[in-house]
Design a protein around this motif. Structure first.
Motif, PDB file in Angstrom:
ATOM      1  N   PHE A  88     -11.559  -0.458   5.271  1.00 35.70           N
ATOM      2  CA  PHE A  88     -10.481  -0.955   4.714  1.00 35.70           C
ATOM      3  C   PHE A  88      -8.655  -0.057   5.032  1.00 35.70           C
ATOM      4  CE2 PHE A  88     -13.007  -0.865   0.501  1.00 35.70           C
ATOM      5  CZ  PHE A  88     -12.783  -1.908   0.740  1.00 35.70           C
ATOM      6  N   LYS A 134      -7.837  -2.920   8.514  1.00 39.99           N
ATOM      7  CA  LYS A 134      -7.575  -4.465   8.433  1.00 39.99           C
ATOM      8  C   LYS A 134      -6.960  -4.078   6.368  1.00 39.99           C
ATOM      9  CE  LYS A 134     -10.720  -7.240   9.159  1.00 39.99           C
ATOM     10  NZ  LYS A 134     -12.336  -7.810   9.631  1.00 39.99           N
ATOM     11  N   GLY A 135      -7.196  -3.233   5.631  1.00 36.73           N
ATOM     12  CA  GLY A 135      -6.143  -3.660   4.789  1.00 36.73           C
ATOM     13  C   GLY A 135      -7.125  -4.073   3.616  1.00 36.73           C
ATOM     14  N   PHE A 136      -7.285  -3.508   2.274  1.00 39.49           N
ATOM     15  CA  PHE A 136      -8.657  -4.120   1.220  1.00 39.49           C
ATOM     16  C   PHE A 136      -8.641  -5.349   1.190  1.00 39.49           C
ATOM     17  CE2 PHE A 136      -9.350  -4.664  -2.695  1.00 39.49           C
ATOM     18  CZ  PHE A 136     -10.213  -4.090  -2.844  1.00 39.49           C
ATOM     19  N   ASP A 137      -7.288  -6.392   0.852  1.00 38.67           N
ATOM     20  CA  ASP A 137      -8.004  -7.474   0.697  1.00 38.67           C
ATOM     21  C   ASP A 137      -9.002  -8.236   1.740  1.00 38.67           C
ATOM     22  OD1 ASP A 137      -6.348  -7.229  -2.470  1.00 38.67           O
ATOM     23  OD2 ASP A 137      -4.052  -7.155  -0.908  1.00 38.67           O
ATOM     24  N   ARG A 138      -7.695  -7.427   3.131  1.00 42.80           N
ATOM     25  CA  ARG A 138      -8.689  -8.634   4.237  1.00 42.80           C
ATOM     26  C   ARG A 138      -9.729  -8.244   4.965  1.00 42.80           C
ATOM     27  NH1 ARG A 138      -3.204  -7.512   8.988  1.00 42.80           N
ATOM     28  NH2 ARG A 138      -1.798  -9.583   7.584  1.00 42.80           N
ATOM     29  N   THR A 179      -2.611   0.124  -2.615  1.00 42.03           N
ATOM     30  CA  THR A 179      -2.864  -1.269  -3.316  1.00 42.03           C
ATOM     31  C   THR A 179      -3.313  -1.237  -4.610  1.00 42.03           C
ATOM     32  OG1 THR A 179      -4.610  -0.498  -1.366  1.00 42.03           O
ATOM     33  CG2 THR A 179      -5.119  -2.720  -2.583  1.00 42.03           C
ATOM     34  N   LEU A 235      -5.186   4.872  -0.012  1.00 42.45           N
ATOM     35  CA  LEU A 235      -5.554   4.088  -0.264  1.00 42.45           C
ATOM     36  C   LEU A 235      -4.799   3.269  -1.400  1.00 42.45           C
ATOM     37  CD1 LEU A 235      -6.832   1.305   1.621  1.00 42.45           C
ATOM     38  CD2 LEU A 235      -8.434   2.225   0.966  1.00 42.45           C
TER      39      LEU A 235
END
Length: 201
Positions: free
Chosen positions: A36, A39-43, A128, A124
């Motif tokens: 997370f 890359k980011g949570f949504d990815r 998010t 995070l």
């Protein structure tokens, strides 16, 4: 032939199984947080988390049926149990609101020394929208249980609207106060207002 047992061999008893479960959950949590943050949570897909932790996808959902959000924030069962225990187990002379203030003061962003990994997790969650909404839902989902235990402890009717309102306000505090520059000061400010509004609780 008589089998010679290995003295160092540990039977696969309940204690060992629980340790293996805890290790798997920790591996999944660590892998998820790392992905997370990178890359980011949504990815990030749940299959990537399972692969990074070297577990099966079915194992991930067995431990975290709530999906990605639950890996970061767990579920609401522990929160509800801890909340009600804080109210029921408070010392003599301590009000319900004082007990709840102390409960929150020892958790999450309000704790005196949350640690660097937890601070990363807090950042995070705040950044998010899906995680922040899930965290809020986990707390507000405890409303009925908290209102009920407050009514029991204060000798009031279980369906008293005033206590349901108070429970809702209390459970909004983590979302409102936990993401600011000084969470502990915000926590105290919120409870100062609640204690003035509900002096008899």
């Amino acid at each position: 032939m008589t089998r010679i047992s290995n003295a160092t061999e540990e039977p696969d008893g309940p204690g060992r199984r629980e340790r293996k479960k805890a290790a798997t959950r920790q591996a999944l949590s660590d892998a998820a947080l790392r992905l997370f943050l990178e890359k980011g949570f949504d990815r990030v897909k749940v299959a990537e988390i399972a692969a990074a932790a070297d577990t099966a996808l079915t194992t991930l959902f067995a431990h975290f049926p709530g999906g990605k959000e639950a890996i970061v924030l767990e579920d609401g069962a522990e929160r509800e149990a801890a909340l009600t225990a804080a109210v029921r187990g408070r010392a003599g002379g301590v009000s319900v609101l004082e007990a709840l203030r102390a409960f929150f003061a020892g958790r999450g962003p309000f704790a005196p020394d949350p640690g660097p990994e937890f601070l990363l997790k807090v950042r995070l969650v705040v950044a998010t929208p899906a995680l922040r909404a899930y965290a809020r839902q986990m707390w507000t989902g405890c409303e009925e249980a908290l209102a009920r235990v407050m009514a029991e402890e204060c000798g009031r009717p279980a369906d008293e609207l005033s206590l349901r309102i108070l429970a809702r306000y209390v459970l909004e505090i983590p979302d409102l106060a936990g993401s600011g520059p000084d969470p502990r000061r915000a926590l105290d400010l919120a409870f100062d207002h609640l204690e003035r509004g509900w002096p008899g609780v």
